[in-house]
Write a protein that holds these residues in place. Structure first.
Motif, PDB file in Angstrom:
ATOM      1  N   ARG A   8       5.341  10.746  71.644  1.00 62.55           N
ATOM      2  CA  ARG A   8       4.826   9.672  70.812  1.00 62.55           C
ATOM      3  C   ARG A   8       5.860   8.551  70.697  1.00 62.55           C
ATOM      4  O   ARG A   8       7.063   8.795  70.774  1.00 62.55           O
ATOM      5  CB  ARG A   8       4.444  10.207  69.433  1.00 62.55           C
ATOM      6  N   VAL A  10       7.261   5.147  68.509  1.00 62.12           N
ATOM      7  CA  VAL A  10       7.287   4.496  67.209  1.00 62.12           C
ATOM      8  C   VAL A  10       8.241   3.310  67.250  1.00 62.12           C
ATOM      9  O   VAL A  10       9.265   3.340  67.942  1.00 62.12           O
ATOM     10  CB  VAL A  10       7.725   5.495  66.101  1.00 62.12           C
ATOM     11  N   TRP A  32      10.246  11.944  69.458  1.00 63.22           N
ATOM     12  CA  TRP A  32       9.607  10.639  69.574  1.00 63.22           C
ATOM     13  C   TRP A  32      10.475   9.708  70.419  1.00 63.22           C
ATOM     14  O   TRP A  32      11.704   9.819  70.441  1.00 63.22           O
ATOM     15  CB  TRP A  32       9.424  10.005  68.204  1.00 63.22           C
ATOM     16  N   ASP A  77       2.243   4.547  68.835  1.00 61.90           N
ATOM     17  CA  ASP A  77       1.690   5.557  67.931  1.00 61.90           C
ATOM     18  C   ASP A  77       2.044   5.306  66.468  1.00 61.90           C
ATOM     19  O   ASP A  77       1.314   5.740  65.572  1.00 61.90           O
ATOM     20  CB  ASP A  77       2.206   6.950  68.337  1.00 61.90           C
ATOM     21  N   GLY A  78       3.167   4.639  66.231  1.00 59.79           N
ATOM     22  CA  GLY A  78       3.567   4.410  64.854  1.00 59.79           C
ATOM     23  C   GLY A  78       4.361   3.129  64.691  1.00 59.79           C
ATOM     24  O   GLY A  78       5.182   2.788  65.548  1.00 59.79           O
ATOM     25  N   VAL A  80       6.664   1.455  61.605  1.00 59.77           N
ATOM     26  CA  VAL A  80       7.244   1.629  60.271  1.00 59.77           C
ATOM     27  C   VAL A  80       7.955   0.339  59.892  1.00 59.77           C
ATOM     28  O   VAL A  80       8.941  -0.036  60.527  1.00 59.77           O
ATOM     29  CB  VAL A  80       8.222   2.814  60.225  1.00 59.77           C
ATOM     30  N   LEU A 121      -1.248  -0.533  68.573  1.00 53.55           N
ATOM     31  CA  LEU A 121      -1.591   0.540  67.638  1.00 53.55           C
ATOM     32  C   LEU A 121      -3.055   0.936  67.768  1.00 53.55           C
ATOM     33  O   LEU A 121      -3.405   2.122  67.733  1.00 53.55           O
ATOM     34  CB  LEU A 121      -1.291   0.090  66.204  1.00 53.55           C
ATOM     35  N   GLY A 126      -2.975   4.555  66.419  1.00 51.72           N
ATOM     36  CA  GLY A 126      -1.696   4.778  65.740  1.00 51.72           C
ATOM     37  C   GLY A 126      -1.739   4.612  64.232  1.00 51.72           C
ATOM     38  O   GLY A 126      -2.816   4.496  63.623  1.00 51.72           O
ATOM     39  N   ARG A 127      -0.556   4.570  63.636  1.00 52.92           N
ATOM     40  CA  ARG A 127      -0.436   4.505  62.182  1.00 52.92           C
ATOM     41  C   ARG A 127       0.607   3.467  61.783  1.00 52.92           C
ATOM     42  O   ARG A 127       1.596   3.256  62.498  1.00 52.92           O
ATOM     43  CB  ARG A 127      -0.054   5.871  61.610  1.00 52.92           C
ATOM     44  N   VAL A 129       3.119   2.462  58.536  1.00 53.56           N
ATOM     45  CA  VAL A 129       3.723   2.890  57.270  1.00 53.56           C
ATOM     46  C   VAL A 129       4.607   1.755  56.761  1.00 53.56           C
ATOM     47  O   VAL A 129       5.554   1.347  57.457  1.00 53.56           O
ATOM     48  CB  VAL A 129       4.556   4.173  57.423  1.00 53.56           C
ATOM     49  N   LEU A 236       3.170   9.708  59.235  1.00 50.59           N
ATOM     50  CA  LEU A 236       2.994   9.503  60.673  1.00 50.59           C
ATOM     51  C   LEU A 236       2.376  10.695  61.387  1.00 50.59           C
ATOM     52  O   LEU A 236       1.812  10.541  62.476  1.00 50.59           O
ATOM     53  CB  LEU A 236       4.347   9.196  61.327  1.00 50.59           C
ATOM     54  N   THR A 237       2.473  11.886  60.796  1.00 50.13           N
ATOM     55  CA  THR A 237       2.149  13.088  61.569  1.00 50.13           C
ATOM     56  C   THR A 237       1.008  13.942  61.034  1.00 50.13           C
ATOM     57  O   THR A 237       0.348  14.632  61.822  1.00 50.13           O
ATOM     58  CB  THR A 237       3.403  13.980  61.695  1.00 50.13           C
TER      59      THR A 237
END
Length: 289
Positions: A8, A10, A32, A77-78, A80, A121, A126-127, A129, A236-237
């Protein structure tokens, strides 16, 4: 033969900070691919030595943000958003330039990063945060700038969460309490460098209160960054992440204060910070004298 699952990916803004750096190392250890966003070119080497992939990104420079998105590529995938600054001081004394910088980095810059990385994303389901602060919900006196900017980030996050609900991208907000990072020292230096607005008389009016707040802050134990890092990792998970994570003992206690009547809450917070009527009377008397 079973097909291998690709690692993944990020992107973490503010990856040279306390929370961002700890999170980057944690996710890298978990397998990651971590794009560690940094603003100063000199930070690239240490990030690379830590096993991360540095990417130059200044949240206040949209060209820099777009260039970083090109570096990361078409799938993410992420994301932040950990980059941020802490502005502090009485509302009457904080210069307009400091207010603008606070919102430029903590709100407008976050929106620019989200806008640039959303296509990647979406492609990965994806996410996002965002790192907020509990002061967004209960603003302490003399911390108006950081509280106001984080309240705006909270509102942005709520709207974004609903806008992306049917597009396959989940959005969470992590609101930590006070943590043992360099942000407090950086905030003190920024205030000293920029100075206060208002006349000398107006500034002196707040002198005793500011001393009391500084003393109270020095007595406050700062929590570790681990709870905030753990909350981001969960966001994230886990299959169904929470929309909001509040971390730190002081963070959870501060949030509970919002259920009290405003007058009672104000008195409790002012007392805890040593800001009494006598403090202001003494400062006012000295100013008049």
């Amino acid at each position: 033969m079973a097909e291998l699952t690709p690692p993944r990916i990020v992107l973490i803004t503010g990856a040279t900070g306390g929370v961002g750096g700890a999170l980057a190392r944690r996710l890298s250890a978990d397998g990651w691919i971590v794009y560690a966003a940094h603003r100063k070119p000199a930070d690239a080497g240490p990030l690379r030595d830590a096993g991360l992939t540095p990417v130059l990104l200044d949240v206040t420079d949209e060209e820099s943000v777009v260039a970083a998105a090109d570096v990361v590529g078409p799938r993410l995938d992420g994301l932040v958003n950990s980059a941020g600054i802490m502005g502090q001081g009485p509302v009457e004394l904080v210069p307009a330039e400091a207010w603008r910088r606070q919102f430029e980095i903590n709100v407008i810059g976050q929106a620019a990063v989200i806008r640039a990385f959303l296509p990647a994303l979406r492609a990965a389901g994806g996410r996002i945060v965002n790192l907020g602060a509990v002061s967004a919900r209960v603003a302490p006196p003399f911390f108006g700038p950081i509280a106001a900017s984080k309240a705006a980030l909270s509102a942005l996050t709520q709207a974004l969460r609903m806008e992306l609900r049917h597009q396959g991208v989940k959005v969470s907000l992590v609101e930590p309490g006070a943590m043992d990072t360099a942000i407090f020292g950086t905030a003190d230096k920024a205030s000293a460098d920029m100075g206060w607005a208002g006349s000398p008389e107006t500034q002196h009016r707040y002198a005793g209160a500011l001393d009391a707040v500084q003393a109270a802050a020095a007595r406050q134990p700062l929590g570790p960054v681990a709870p905030a890092v753990n909350a981001v990792v969960r966001a994230l998970t886990v299959r169904r992440p929470d929309t909001l994570y509040t971390t730190g003992r002081d963070g959870r206690a501060l949030v509970l204060l919002r259920f009290l009547p405003d007058g009672l809450r104000d008195r409790l917070m002012l007392r805890a910070m040593g800001v009494t009527a006598e403090v202001f009377r003494t400062s006012t008397a000295a100013t008049v004298g």
